[in-house]
Design a protein around this motif. Structure first.
Motif, short mmCIF file in Angstrom:
data_model
loop_
_atom_site.label_atom_id
_atom_site.label_comp_id
_atom_site.label_asym_id
_atom_site.label_seq_id
_atom_site.Cartn_x
_atom_site.Cartn_y
_atom_site.Cartn_z
N TYR A 106 0.83 -1.21 0.00
CA TYR A 106 0.00 0.00 0.00
C TYR A 106 0.87 1.26 0.00
CZ TYR A 106 -2.83 3.75 1.99
OH TYR A 106 -3.43 4.97 2.22
N ILE A 107 1.93 1.26 0.79
CA ILE A 107 2.82 2.41 0.82
C ILE A 107 3.40 2.66 -0.57
CG2 ILE A 107 4.97 3.32 1.78
CD1 ILE A 107 4.32 1.77 4.35
N ARG A 108 3.84 1.60 -1.22
CA ARG A 108 4.35 1.74 -2.58
C ARG A 108 3.27 2.30 -3.51
NH1 ARG A 108 6.50 -3.09 -6.63
NH2 ARG A 108 7.40 -1.70 -8.20
N HIS A 109 2.05 1.81 -3.38
CA HIS A 109 0.95 2.26 -4.23
C HIS A 109 0.69 3.76 -4.05
CE1 HIS A 109 -2.83 2.22 -6.41
NE2 HIS A 109 -3.44 2.75 -5.36
N ILE A 110 0.75 4.25 -2.83
CA ILE A 110 0.50 5.67 -2.60
C ILE A 110 1.60 6.51 -3.25
CG2 ILE A 110 0.26 7.47 -0.84
CD1 ILE A 110 -2.12 5.47 -1.17
N PHE A 111 2.84 6.09 -3.15
CA PHE A 111 3.93 6.80 -3.81
C PHE A 111 3.74 6.80 -5.33
CE2 PHE A 111 6.37 6.45 0.16
CZ PHE A 111 7.03 7.66 0.15
N ASP A 112 3.33 5.66 -5.87
CA ASP A 112 3.20 5.52 -7.32
C ASP A 112 1.98 6.27 -7.87
OD1 ASP A 112 5.43 3.91 -7.31
OD2 ASP A 112 4.32 2.02 -7.51
N THR A 113 0.97 6.50 -7.01
CA THR A 113 -0.32 6.99 -7.50
C THR A 113 -0.57 8.46 -7.26
OG1 THR A 113 -1.25 4.78 -7.10
CG2 THR A 113 -2.82 6.59 -7.38
N PHE A 114 -0.14 9.00 -6.11
CA PHE A 114 -0.64 10.30 -5.68
C PHE A 114 0.38 11.44 -5.69
CE2 PHE A 114 -3.84 7.47 -3.82
CZ PHE A 114 -5.00 8.10 -4.24
N GLY A 115 1.58 11.19 -6.18
CA GLY A 115 2.60 12.24 -6.14
C GLY A 115 2.18 13.51 -6.86
N ALA A 116 1.72 13.39 -8.09
CA ALA A 116 1.34 14.56 -8.88
C ALA A 116 0.12 15.25 -8.27
CB ALA A 116 1.07 14.17 -10.32
N ASP A 117 -0.85 14.47 -7.81
CA ASP A 117 -2.05 15.06 -7.21
C ASP A 117 -1.71 15.85 -5.95
OD1 ASP A 117 -3.61 13.92 -9.17
OD2 ASP A 117 -4.27 12.23 -7.95
N ALA A 118 -0.84 15.29 -5.11
CA ALA A 118 -0.45 15.99 -3.88
C ALA A 118 0.32 17.27 -4.20
CB ALA A 118 0.38 15.07 -2.99
N GLU A 119 1.17 17.21 -5.20
CA GLU A 119 1.92 18.42 -5.59
C GLU A 119 0.97 19.50 -6.09
OE1 GLU A 119 4.97 17.40 -8.34
OE2 GLU A 119 5.93 15.97 -6.97
N ARG A 120 0.02 19.12 -6.94
CA ARG A 120 -0.94 20.11 -7.43
C ARG A 120 -1.79 20.67 -6.30
NH1 ARG A 120 -1.34 16.53 -11.94
NH2 ARG A 120 -3.04 15.41 -10.90
N GLY A 121 -2.11 19.82 -5.31
CA GLY A 121 -2.92 20.25 -4.18
C GLY A 121 -2.14 21.03 -3.14
N GLY A 122 -0.83 21.05 -3.25
CA GLY A 122 -0.01 21.79 -2.30
C GLY A 122 0.06 21.18 -0.92
N VAL A 123 -0.11 19.85 -0.84
CA VAL A 123 -0.10 19.19 0.47
C VAL A 123 0.93 18.07 0.48
CG1 VAL A 123 -2.52 19.72 0.91
CG2 VAL A 123 -1.93 17.54 -0.18
N ALA A 124 1.34 17.68 1.69
CA ALA A 124 2.25 16.55 1.88
C ALA A 124 1.44 15.32 2.27
CB ALA A 124 3.27 16.87 2.97
N VAL A 125 1.79 14.19 1.67
CA VAL A 125 1.15 12.91 1.96
C VAL A 125 2.23 11.96 2.45
CG1 VAL A 125 0.00 10.90 0.94
CG2 VAL A 125 -0.72 13.22 0.28
N LEU A 126 2.07 11.46 3.68
CA LEU A 126 3.06 10.57 4.28
C LEU A 126 2.39 9.28 4.75
CD1 LEU A 126 4.42 13.50 4.62
CD2 LEU A 126 5.73 12.41 6.44
N PRO A 127 2.48 8.21 3.96
CA PRO A 127 1.97 6.92 4.44
C PRO A 127 2.98 6.24 5.36
CG PRO A 127 2.85 6.68 2.23
CD PRO A 127 2.98 8.15 2.59
N GLY A 128 2.49 5.43 6.29
CA GLY A 128 3.38 4.64 7.13
C GLY A 128 4.06 5.42 8.23
#
Length: 349
Positions: A106-128
């Motif tokens: 799941y942690i790998r999936h979040i890195f692979d899936t949400f990087g661009a969305d988080a950057e556009r949203g201006g927020v940090a996403v930290l799984p695990g």
């Protein structure tokens, strides 16, 4: 500052809500059952807590629940099943996001899936961001820095004295059972793969003085460390006893145990990580981090991570802990909660 705790009626969710309250942080309890949330608020000692009802699969309700919060702490697993929708809603609401998963895929999936969305949203996403994911990532960053910040090989080994598991842990690890049995992912030559070469056969664990036989194990840091340490290889390890402790868990067992360990059992827990790094110039370093009460420490870590993101900010995107926080500073903060760490030169493996 306002932090939302999603899954606040669960075992660790209640601990996180109570920790936020203890720190004087305005906390919003979010989940799918209002009655359970009210009971959780009462148990945590703040009957006046704000409660918002939203299901993990109801995007609009989740976004509304998170909209005016600075950060979201997601405590509702299994994350492989429920986590993605909560990440998506937090980004849409403009809130930083952390969760307490130990589920390596799941942690790998979040890195692979949400990087661009988080950057556009201006927020940090930290799984695990939990007792295993954050300390092991930070101590590895510090150990790699001891040999110049670039590594040929990194071995990360977990050492656990268990005091029981919560239903949530059992469900998450049960859902992950096949991955655990296979030893999880390794990192080799720029790739995360279940077929990465297994190298280390033994390592000195923090609880011992002589090398202990180990097997590859699905640790979160195998996914996060290559994000901030240039290295050719990262391997997660555990003793056979720890491997068997986790691989025998099944989702069905969750219905046969209490919600979580009693306080005395929690206090008896011990966890530790040993990290050995071979630098590109042949130098070797070893780091260790130790703690107790895995669930209580996880609540402290998750709330402090959310607080730091809200107060200090971090680069936008999906981040490893060492990319968002000062590694030594965060580990030193945890010293008040029974966590200790050290880094130094290591002998030949």
């Amino acid at each position: 500052m306002r932090i939302a705790v999603f899954g606040a009626s669960g075992y660790t969710g209640k601990l996180a809500a109570a920790e936020a309250r203890r720190r004087g942080i305005d906390v919003v309890l979010v989940g799918r059952d209002a009655e359970r949330l009210r009971a959780a608020a009462s148990e945590a000692g703040f009957q006046d807590a704000e409660i918002r009802v939203a299901d993990a699969e109801d995007h609009d309700a989740l976004v509304a629940a998170f909209r005016d919060t600075d950060a979201v702490v997601n405590c509702a697993g299994p994350f492989t099943r429920w986590g993605e929708g909560v990440v998506r809603a937090a980004i849409a609401a403009g809130s930083h996001y952390v969760d307490i998963t130990g589920e390596q895929p799941y942690i790998r999936h979040i890195f692979d899936t949400f990087g661009a969305d988080a950057e556009r949203g201006g927020v940090a996403v930290l799984p695990g961001v939990t007792d295993d994911g954050l300390p092991s990532d930070l101590i590895t960053a510090l150990t790699a820095a001891h040999v110049g910040g670039e590594a040929e090989e990194i071995a990360i080994a977990v050492d656990i004295v268990s005091g029981g598991a919560s239903r949530g842990t059992i469900r998450s690890m049960g859902a992950l059972r096949e991955t655990l049995l296979d030893g999880g992912l390794g990192y080799e030559d720029g790739q995360l793969s279940p077929r990465a070469t297994a190298r280390r056969k033994e390592i000195v664990l923090p609880s011992g003085s002589a090398p202990t036989p180990v097997v590859r194990f699905a640790l979160p840091a195998v996914v996060t460390v290559p994000r901030h340490v240039r290295t050719r290889q990262v391997e997660g390890l555990a003793s056979q006893e720890v491997y068997e402790l986790f691989t025998r868990l099944s989702p069905e067992m969750a219905e046969q145990v209490p919600e979580g360990p009693a306080v005395a059992q929690r206090k008896a827990m011990r966890w530790a990580f040993a990290v050995e790094v071979l630098g590109i110039d042949g130098r070797r370093a070893r780091g260790e981090v130790r703690g107790s009460d895995a669930y209580g420490t996880t609540a402290v870590i998750a709330v402090e991570a959310a607080r730091r993101l809200a107060a200090d900010g971090a680069p936008a995107g999906v981040l490893a802990p060492a990319q968002a926080f000062d590694a030594a500073g965060f580990l030193d903060f945890l010293g008040d909660h029974g966590v200790s760490w050290s880094v130094g030169e290591a002998a030949e493996a």
